[in-house]
Design an enzyme around this catalytic site. Structure first.
Site, mmCIF file in Angstrom:
data_model
loop_
_atom_site.group_PDB
_atom_site.id
_atom_site.type_symbol
_atom_site.label_atom_id
_atom_site.label_comp_id
_atom_site.label_asym_id
_atom_site.label_seq_id
_atom_site.Cartn_x
_atom_site.Cartn_y
_atom_site.Cartn_z
ATOM 1 C CB SER A 1 -0.912 0.007 1.234
ATOM 2 O OG SER A 1 -1.722 1.164 1.252
ATOM 3 C CG HIS B 1 -4.931 -1.725 3.796
ATOM 4 N ND1 HIS B 1 -5.097 -1.235 2.515
ATOM 5 C CD2 HIS B 1 -4.195 -0.790 4.451
ATOM 6 C CE1 HIS B 1 -4.511 -0.061 2.413
ATOM 7 N NE2 HIS B 1 -3.958 0.229 3.563
ATOM 8 C CG ASN B 2 -7.002 -2.443 -0.714
ATOM 9 O OD1 ASN B 2 -6.087 -2.093 0.014
ATOM 10 N ND2 ASN B 2 -6.886 -2.482 -2.025
ATOM 11 C CD GLU C 1 -7.937 2.353 -0.086
ATOM 12 O OE1 GLU C 1 -8.286 2.321 -1.285
ATOM 13 O OE2 GLU C 1 -6.803 2.039 0.310
ATOM 14 C CE LYS D 1 -2.651 -2.932 -0.504
ATOM 15 N NZ LYS D 1 -3.586 -2.943 -1.633
#
Length: 301
Positions: free
Chosen positions: A121, A176-177, A180, A173
């Site tokens: 990221s 994480h997205n 987001e 990840k």
């Protein structure tokens, strides 16, 4: 440390620049030659093919792949598998599905190759700010590439971590997205509410700026929002069509598989789908139903 980088797009190209500035020796390859030539001007070692790149590395070789997730990544891994030797390390730093990374790790381990999945990221700002790196793989391989990770991260002791075995890096990840997506949707809705309050004549850029300091909603996303509003307060010329990379979908699928409720992330994903509809049939249906049961006015196209 010497490493090969395959894929010199926005992320891969900038990562090479950061690694070169950190004193590493980087051999580069890209399907189109122009990015290779540009990287060579920065000090990278150019190669004309995947075979050429591998030949310019010493064992144990380290090859980092930054190509689009899916078929392109799989094809590159298949090709490299036939070129690398036992003990070599293959890194996938793209947005691959974590299930693919688990499978690839097992397949490469059977051939005495090390596989490391790195959720990366940082976007276009990573070259200056550093990249957040979520790393999955065997400790031996991760420790070997540690100098690379410490250079790419914001600092040697922060912004990166070995989070688990193969697949764990891309899994973290993915989540994480998903987070987001939810944060972006909340900001977007809040600013739209303020914009709709015409009688207050609110300056959205001013508000974004003051929220950046001391507020509990301050974040890097808010910093970038302030940048966007400063450059284009009314967002003129921007079509409200929002893409998704796939990781938001995978996060929602995982929440269902694990029986974990994730309503905010799920709704933020669905709102991206709404943005792609020039005219929503569902909205028409809602208007028609209101007209039928309550006689509410229907606006004509």
């Amino acid at each position: 440390m010497k490493m090969g980088m395959i894929g010199l797009g926005r992320m891969g190209g900038n990562m090479v620049k950061r690694l070169l500035k950190g004193g590493h020796e980087i051999v580069v390859y890209n399907r189109s030659p122009e990015p290779v030539q540009e990287a060579a001007k920065e000090g990278a070692i150019p190669s004309s093919s995947v075979e050429d790149l591998v030949s310019k590395l010493e064992t144990p070789r380290v090859v980092w792949v930054m190509v689009p997730a899916g078929d392109a990544t799989q094809a590159m891994i298949d090709k490299l598998t036939g070129l690398l030797a036992p003990g070599d390390i293959l890194i996938d730093g793209g947005n691959s599905n974590y299930k693919d990374s688990v499978r690839r790790g097992e397949a490469l381990r059977a051939q005495n190759l090390h596989f490391v999945d790195v959720g990366t990221s940082g976007g276009i700002w990573g070259i200056t700010e550093g990249y957040a790196l979520m790393v999955g793989g065997e400790a031996e391989a991760v420790n070997h590439i540690r100098p690379l990770l410490e250079t790419l991260a914001p600092a040697a002791d922060m912004g990166w971590g070995h989070v688990g075995p193969n697949g764990a890096g891309h899994f973290v990840k993915m989540v994480h997205n998903g987070i987001e997506y939810g944060m972006m949707q909340a900001y977007a809705e809040g600013f739209e509410i303020m914009r709709a309050k015409k009688e207050f004549e609110l300056d959205l850029y001013q508000i974004a700026e003051l929220w950046r300091y001391g507020s509990v909603v301050r974040s890097w996303l808010l910093d970038l929002t302030a940048n966007a509003l400063k450059e284009n307060p009314d967002l003129e010329g921007i079509k409200g069509w929002v893409a998704d990379s796939g990781e938001g979908r995978w996060t929602v699928f995982e929440s269902i598989d694990q029986d974990v409720p994730a309503p905010v992330i799920t709704m933020s994903l669905l709102m991206r789908f709404v943005s792609r509809q020039d005219e929503s049939f569902a909205a028409k249906m809602l208007a028609a139903m209101r007209n039928q049961f309550g006689g509410h006015e229907v606006k004509k196209a």
